[in-house]
Enzyme design. Sequence first.
Site, PDB file in Angstrom:
ATOM      1  CG  ASN A  89       3.861  17.833  15.515  1.00  0.00           C
ATOM      2  OD1 ASN A  89       4.296  18.172  16.051  1.00  0.00           O
ATOM      3  ND2 ASN A  89       3.751  19.049  14.069  1.00  0.00           N
TER       4      ASN A  89
ATOM      5  CD  GLU B 129       1.197  20.821   9.366  1.00  0.00           C
ATOM      6  OE1 GLU B 129      -0.103  20.901   9.909  1.00  0.00           O
ATOM      7  OE2 GLU B 129       2.142  21.214   9.441  1.00  0.00           O
TER       8      GLU B 129
ATOM      9  CE  LYS C  60       3.274  22.152  15.206  1.00  0.00           C
ATOM     10  NZ  LYS C  60       3.508  24.080  15.160  1.00  0.00           N
TER      11      LYS C  60
ATOM     12  CB  SER D  50      -4.870  28.090  12.917  1.00  0.00           C
ATOM     13  OG  SER D  50      -3.791  28.422  13.165  1.00  0.00           O
TER      14      SER D  50
ATOM     15  CD  GLU E  66       6.605  24.123  13.726  1.00  0.00           C
ATOM     16  OE1 GLU E  66       6.760  22.969  14.273  1.00  0.00           O
ATOM     17  OE2 GLU E  66       5.834  25.231  13.875  1.00  0.00           O
TER      18      GLU E  66
ATOM     19  CG  HIS F 144       6.527  20.850  10.733  1.00  0.00           C
ATOM     20  ND1 HIS F 144       6.552  21.719  11.190  1.00  0.00           N
ATOM     21  CD2 HIS F 144       4.586  20.453  11.159  1.00  0.00           C
ATOM     22  CE1 HIS F 144       4.929  22.694  11.268  1.00  0.00           C
ATOM     23  NE2 HIS F 144       4.325  21.582  11.715  1.00  0.00           N
TER      24      HIS F 144
ATOM     25  N   GLY G  99       0.373  28.147  13.375  1.00  0.00           N
ATOM     26  CA  GLY G  99       0.485  28.766  15.112  1.00  0.00           C
ATOM     27  C   GLY G  99      -0.105  30.031  15.010  1.00  0.00           C
TER      28      GLY G  99
HETATM   29  P1  13P Z   1      -1.540  24.850  14.715  1.00  0.00           P
HETATM   30  O1  13P Z   1      -2.161  23.925  14.853  1.00  0.00           O
HETATM   31  O2  13P Z   1      -0.664  25.143  15.725  1.00  0.00           O
HETATM   32  O3  13P Z   1      -1.412  25.870  13.760  1.00  0.00           O
HETATM   33  O4  13P Z   1      -0.017  23.804  13.872  1.00  0.00           O
HETATM   34  C1  13P Z   1      -0.177  23.123  13.162  1.00  0.00           C
HETATM   35  C2  13P Z   1       1.091  22.461  12.764  1.00  0.00           C
HETATM   36  O5  13P Z   1       1.996  22.295  12.534  1.00  0.00           O
HETATM   37  C3  13P Z   1       0.710  20.785  12.817  1.00  0.00           C
HETATM   38  O6  13P Z   1       2.025  20.382  12.162  1.00  0.00           O
END
Ligand code: 13P
Length: 249
Positions: free
Chosen positions: A9, A166, A11, A212, A96, A94, A172
């Site tokens: 992803n 997740e 983003k 992560s 976010e 997601h 992140g």
């Molecule tokens: P990270 O791997 O940067 O923690 O992000 C995970 C994520 O949100 C994938 O959709």
Amino acid sequence: MRKNIVAGNWKMNNDLSKTAALLSDLKEQTKTSNAEVMIAPTFTNLWHAFEATRHDDIEVIAQNMHFAENGAYTGEVNASMLKSIGIQTVILGHSERRAYYNETDESLAKKVDTALANDMRIIFCFGEELADRKSGNEETIVENQIKKALFHLEASAFKNIVLAYEPVWAIGTGETASPEQAQDMHAFIRKTLEGKYGHTVADDMTILYGGSVKPGNAKEIFSKPDVDGGLIGGAALNAENFYAIVNAF
Ligand code: 13P
């Protein structure tokens, strides 16, 4: 059938020239595992990425879409727009999107219906926040997220759905759920599905872990019996790191 999938992803990262550069780096990598590989660039680069990987073993997928088929929704993208440029799979839910754009279980249920009505495959994301885990509520939160967005569906719909657990506190942050925490939650998710839809749907469900995941921890996480792959953020922005994760299977 359960599959192994590693999805990147991206983003809101990479303009067109960086997208092209990362795609050419990805094409130089060798896949030695049986995992399906997916990448989710931002909307403006989907067409380019689709064309550039047409002959490669990489599926280009979308990060989001609207629940309406058409209409006055300025700034939004619908399923038929995605499908018309070859995109078959969309990430929905997601954390976010939930946190910054007020996506709710109810609006996500509508998006799920629209994606399925358009014969799209869904990677459906959910996960608890840190406070939920600290108070021991992580299973209740996850169960509710799954039930509210997906449990109105017929069992047959689940062949087009991949789940992605997740935990928000691991996204992140560099803090990963331990392989045991991931396994425990994935087993709980499978049990929740089994309670409603029976053993076959639960056993066939592909459940990804995200938060992560890095080359250094992927193998241990993926070795758990109920973890079928990963949804990768930061580490997917570097081709070598991403394929180290893909090849961790
Ligand atoms: P990270 O791997 O940067 O923690 O992000 C995970 C994520 O949100 C994938 O959709």
